[in-house]
Scaffold this motif. Structure first.
Motif, PDB file in Angstrom:
ATOM      1  N   ASP A 125       4.426   0.432  10.902  1.00  0.00           N
ATOM      2  CA  ASP A 125       3.267   1.182  10.529  1.00  0.00           C
ATOM      3  C   ASP A 125       2.493   0.065   9.565  1.00  0.00           C
ATOM      4  O   ASP A 125       3.032   0.203   8.425  1.00  0.00           O
ATOM      5  CB  ASP A 125       3.499   2.286   9.830  1.00  0.00           C
ATOM      6  CG  ASP A 125       4.106   3.464  10.675  1.00  0.00           C
ATOM      7  OD1 ASP A 125       3.865   3.788  11.608  1.00  0.00           O
ATOM      8  OD2 ASP A 125       5.580   3.782  10.390  1.00  0.00           O
ATOM      9  N   LEU A 126       1.410  -0.469   9.962  1.00  0.00           N
ATOM     10  CA  LEU A 126       0.701  -1.184   9.238  1.00  0.00           C
ATOM     11  C   LEU A 126      -0.067  -0.885   8.003  1.00  0.00           C
ATOM     12  O   LEU A 126      -0.409   0.477   8.166  1.00  0.00           O
ATOM     13  CB  LEU A 126      -0.257  -2.109  10.039  1.00  0.00           C
ATOM     14  CG  LEU A 126       0.246  -3.026  11.089  1.00  0.00           C
ATOM     15  CD1 LEU A 126      -0.559  -3.585  11.725  1.00  0.00           C
ATOM     16  CD2 LEU A 126       1.383  -4.069  10.621  1.00  0.00           C
ATOM     17  N   PRO A 127      -0.045  -1.462   6.743  1.00  0.00           N
ATOM     18  CA  PRO A 127      -0.730  -0.940   5.541  1.00  0.00           C
ATOM     19  C   PRO A 127      -2.232  -0.571   5.873  1.00  0.00           C
ATOM     20  O   PRO A 127      -2.916  -0.979   6.455  1.00  0.00           O
ATOM     21  CB  PRO A 127      -0.666  -1.925   4.486  1.00  0.00           C
ATOM     22  CG  PRO A 127       0.297  -2.592   5.027  1.00  0.00           C
ATOM     23  CD  PRO A 127       0.486  -2.681   6.350  1.00  0.00           C
ATOM     24  N   GLY A 128      -2.660   0.616   5.469  1.00  0.00           N
ATOM     25  CA  GLY A 128      -3.971   1.019   5.722  1.00  0.00           C
ATOM     26  C   GLY A 128      -4.448   2.413   5.448  1.00  0.00           C
ATOM     27  O   GLY A 128      -3.228   2.906   4.764  1.00  0.00           O
TER      28      GLY A 128
ATOM     29  N   THR B   2       8.068   1.211   0.922  1.00  0.00           N
ATOM     30  CA  THR B   2       7.066   0.361   1.261  1.00  0.00           C
ATOM     31  C   THR B   2       7.191  -1.067   1.143  1.00  0.00           C
ATOM     32  O   THR B   2       6.793  -1.964   1.870  1.00  0.00           O
ATOM     33  CB  THR B   2       5.849   1.021   0.566  1.00  0.00           C
ATOM     34  OG1 THR B   2       5.776   2.226   0.813  1.00  0.00           O
ATOM     35  CG2 THR B   2       4.694   0.280   1.004  1.00  0.00           C
ATOM     36  N   ILE B   3       7.783  -1.380   0.005  1.00  0.00           N
ATOM     37  CA  ILE B   3       7.767  -2.924  -0.317  1.00  0.00           C
ATOM     38  C   ILE B   3       8.885  -3.527   0.735  1.00  0.00           C
ATOM     39  O   ILE B   3       8.679  -4.598   1.163  1.00  0.00           O
ATOM     40  CB  ILE B   3       7.992  -3.251  -1.849  1.00  0.00           C
ATOM     41  CG1 ILE B   3       9.135  -2.704  -2.288  1.00  0.00           C
ATOM     42  CG2 ILE B   3       6.743  -2.880  -2.656  1.00  0.00           C
ATOM     43  CD1 ILE B   3       9.489  -3.051  -3.879  1.00  0.00           C
TER      44      ILE B   3
ATOM     45  N   ILE C 299       1.022  -1.181  -0.101  1.00  0.00           N
ATOM     46  CA  ILE C 299       0.025  -0.084   0.083  1.00  0.00           C
ATOM     47  C   ILE C 299       0.826   1.056   0.038  1.00  0.00           C
ATOM     48  O   ILE C 299       1.539   1.377   0.819  1.00  0.00           O
ATOM     49  CB  ILE C 299      -1.040   0.164   1.308  1.00  0.00           C
ATOM     50  CG1 ILE C 299      -1.662  -1.449   1.375  1.00  0.00           C
ATOM     51  CG2 ILE C 299      -1.849   1.137   1.114  1.00  0.00           C
ATOM     52  CD1 ILE C 299      -2.553  -1.766   0.223  1.00  0.00           C
ATOM     53  N   LEU C 300       0.839   1.880  -1.076  1.00  0.00           N
ATOM     54  CA  LEU C 300       1.803   3.187  -1.192  1.00  0.00           C
ATOM     55  C   LEU C 300       1.335   4.126  -0.275  1.00  0.00           C
ATOM     56  O   LEU C 300       0.265   4.283   0.256  1.00  0.00           O
ATOM     57  CB  LEU C 300       1.619   3.886  -2.735  1.00  0.00           C
ATOM     58  CG  LEU C 300       2.320   2.833  -3.416  1.00  0.00           C
ATOM     59  CD1 LEU C 300       2.165   3.378  -5.034  1.00  0.00           C
ATOM     60  CD2 LEU C 300       3.901   2.431  -3.339  1.00  0.00           C
TER      61      LEU C 300
END
Length: 538
Positions: free
Chosen positions: A190-193, A134-135, A16-17
């Motif tokens: 920081d979890l994606p969301g 991010t990746i 998630i960018l």
């Protein structure tokens, strides 16, 4: 990339960018239903394949290669939006070393230093940096989730992969701190969301990168013990040295003595100078013991119109030699300000010998035919005004075909970090009073000059003006020049006024705030935690 290199398996796991990144390019994440952690990390081998994707994010911009079809980031052409293509362009076209003839969007603004916050190329670079961050975060999260149940060789591999992913993230965050200053900040915590990433100040990001690298240093694979093109301890040392050498720019406090510590580790790390300078930039440069960390390319396995394919094709036009490619695009060339640092002038070139093969400094690899080229650039859009550069070649060091040869896509790797740079860094640290020994510094510089075929210097010659020019002679077109000019106070409002700087043919000073690029407009508008860099419209 040759057979010995890490294979760039194109695997995309969910990423998630950062919220609102570069919306002016209609950037959005790839459909997370295509690949998720559940079906990407479904075997032990998949973790190495996913690690390869992190490295590949610098060389490739999508999943299929061959010029496009399934981009990492929708809304950006894969060739145009390639990480290394944009990094090279922003680092080189904005300086005294390169100028672009094309009319693509705002590309000429970089040499003129007239870019704005809505610039498409700046947005592309920014998005590539944070895509890689991010990746990397996602990969680290998945390794952390798996490592507790792993054992034996698999656990050892996961531990090594994690340190490499942390290095890659630190490497891209270094690009962020160098180019953009105060930026969004996320880690694996920081979890994606749907959230607005917090803004981190430049000095705080410096501390984060430093802390990460110091921790990675003792955990990552030792020098010489990893596969080619994968990061090891030498890459960590070099990035720390770069971070410390530019610390005064990033934080206001110089750290030259710390830079010296890591430069000395590199010099004592078992690397050696490549005997023939030009072999560093040929298609079998993976054989060189001088290269500390490359971005690897391969004519058969990394096929895209960015990276080194862009650099080789865009720098060829007119009657220039093709050097292993199937044609030139007539885009980038040098200006006289750089070429004259090699002690040459227009009269040294002839139609019979447009490459001036008798040049004393063999690092200078140029092309200029006085019958069809012009030394002065009166029209930036005319490729044959200026001087061609033949430094990078898609042929092997013996003059033969490139490994895994392809007529369009190249096999020449980009030497991101190499020992020759470390030698010059040592000399600069000594001159800046950061420690070291002047006699040793002179010796290192003279090793480079002897390889180049030029005369030795003495301690009396060693000052910052000499070193800035020598860095250009040794490292031109390798992606260092903008950072160097800023560190030496000559990028914007210094005394260096090269051809067409400030959009004036004779060159003029520009505003110092342009030492940083702007935060792209649409990311700024989308994330209320961000602030525009000083000098640019808010």
């Amino acid at each position: 990339m040759k057979e010995s290199k890490i294979i760039y398996t194109v695997v995309l796991f969910v990423s998630i960018l950062l919220g609102g990144c570069v919306n002016d390019l209609d950037v959005s994440p790839i459909d997370p239903d295509v690949n998720t952690p559940n079906n990407v990390f479904d075997s032990e081998e998949a973790y190495k394949e996913a690690l390869a994707k992190l490295y590949a994010s610098y060389a490739l911009s999508g999943q299929l290669g061959n010029g496009g079809g399934d981009p990492d980031i929708s809304g950006i052409d894969e060739g145009f939006g390639n990480y290394i293509r944009q990094y090279w362009s922003l680092q080189q076209l904005s300086t005294d070393e390169a100028i672009m003839a094309w009319d693509d969007a705002t590309i000429k603004n970089f040499h003129w230093q007239t870019w704005a916050p809505n610039d498409t190329f700046i947005a592309a670079m920014y998005s590539r940096i944070f895509y890689t961050v991010t990746i990397s975060n996602e990969f680290i999260r998945n390794v952390d989730a798996a490592i507790g149940d792993a054992s034996g060789t698999f656990k050892t591999d996961l531990e090594a992969y994690k340190e490499e992913a942390r290095f890659i993230r630190a490497f891209s965050y270094w690009h962020a701190i160098d180019m953009f200053g105060n930026v969004p900040f996320v880690t694996e915590e920081d979890l994606p969301g749907a959230f607005f990433p917090e803004r981190i100040l430049r000095a705080d990001l410096f501390d984060y990168i430093e802390t990460e690298l110091l921790d990675i240093e003792s955990k990552i694979t030792a020098v010489g013990n990893n596969e080619y093109a994968r990061a090891d301890q030498g890459a960590v040392w070099m990035l720390l040295a770069k971070l410390y050498l530019n610390a005064e720019v990033y934080t206001g406090t110089e750290r030259n003595s710390d830079a010296l510590t890591y430069v000395e580790k590199i010099i004592g790390g078992g690397y050696s100078l490549e005997p023939v300078y030009e072999n560093l930039f040929r298609a079998d440069n993976n054989l060189s013991n001088e290269i500390i960390f490359p971005i690897a390319f391969d004519g058969q396995n990394t096929q895209q119109y960015g990276g080194m394919t862009f650099l080789l094709h865009a720098s060829v036009g007119g009657d220039m030699p093709l050097n292993g490619i199937d044609g030139g695009w007539g885009g980038i060339r040098a200006i006289q300000d750089m070429v004259e640092k090699f002690g040459v002038s227009e009269s040294d070139f002839s139609t019979a010998d447009p490459e001036f093969t008798a040049i004393t400094d063999k690092r200078g690899m140029f092309y200029y035919d006085p019958a069809s080229w012009e030394w002065d650039i009166t029209n930036v859009g005319t490729f044959t005004q200026g001087i061609g550069v033949t430094k990078f070649k898609n042929i092997s060091s013996d003059g033969g075909e490139a490994p895994n040869a392809h007529p369009t896509f190249v096999s020449t790797d980009l030497p991101v970090f190499r020992l020759g740079d470390a030698y010059l860094m040592y000399a600069e640290i000594v001159v800046r009073g950061g420690g070291g020994d002047m006699g040793t510094a002179v010796g290192y510089v003279n090793e480079l000059r002897t390889r180049a075929g030029v005369g030795s210097i003495t301690a009396a010659d060693m000052d910052l003006d000499f070193l800035l020019d020598e860095r250009s002679r040794e490292l031109y077109w390798e992606g260092h020049r903008r950072t160097d000019l800023i560190r030496f106070g000559e990028f914007t409002d210094g005394t260096e006024h090269w051809e067409w700087k400030g959009n004036v043919q004779s060159g003029v000073a520009t505003d110092a705030y342009r030492d940083l690029f702007p935060i792209p407009s649409n990311d700024l508008n989308a994330n209320p935690n961000l602030e525009q860099n000083d000098g640019y419209p808010q």
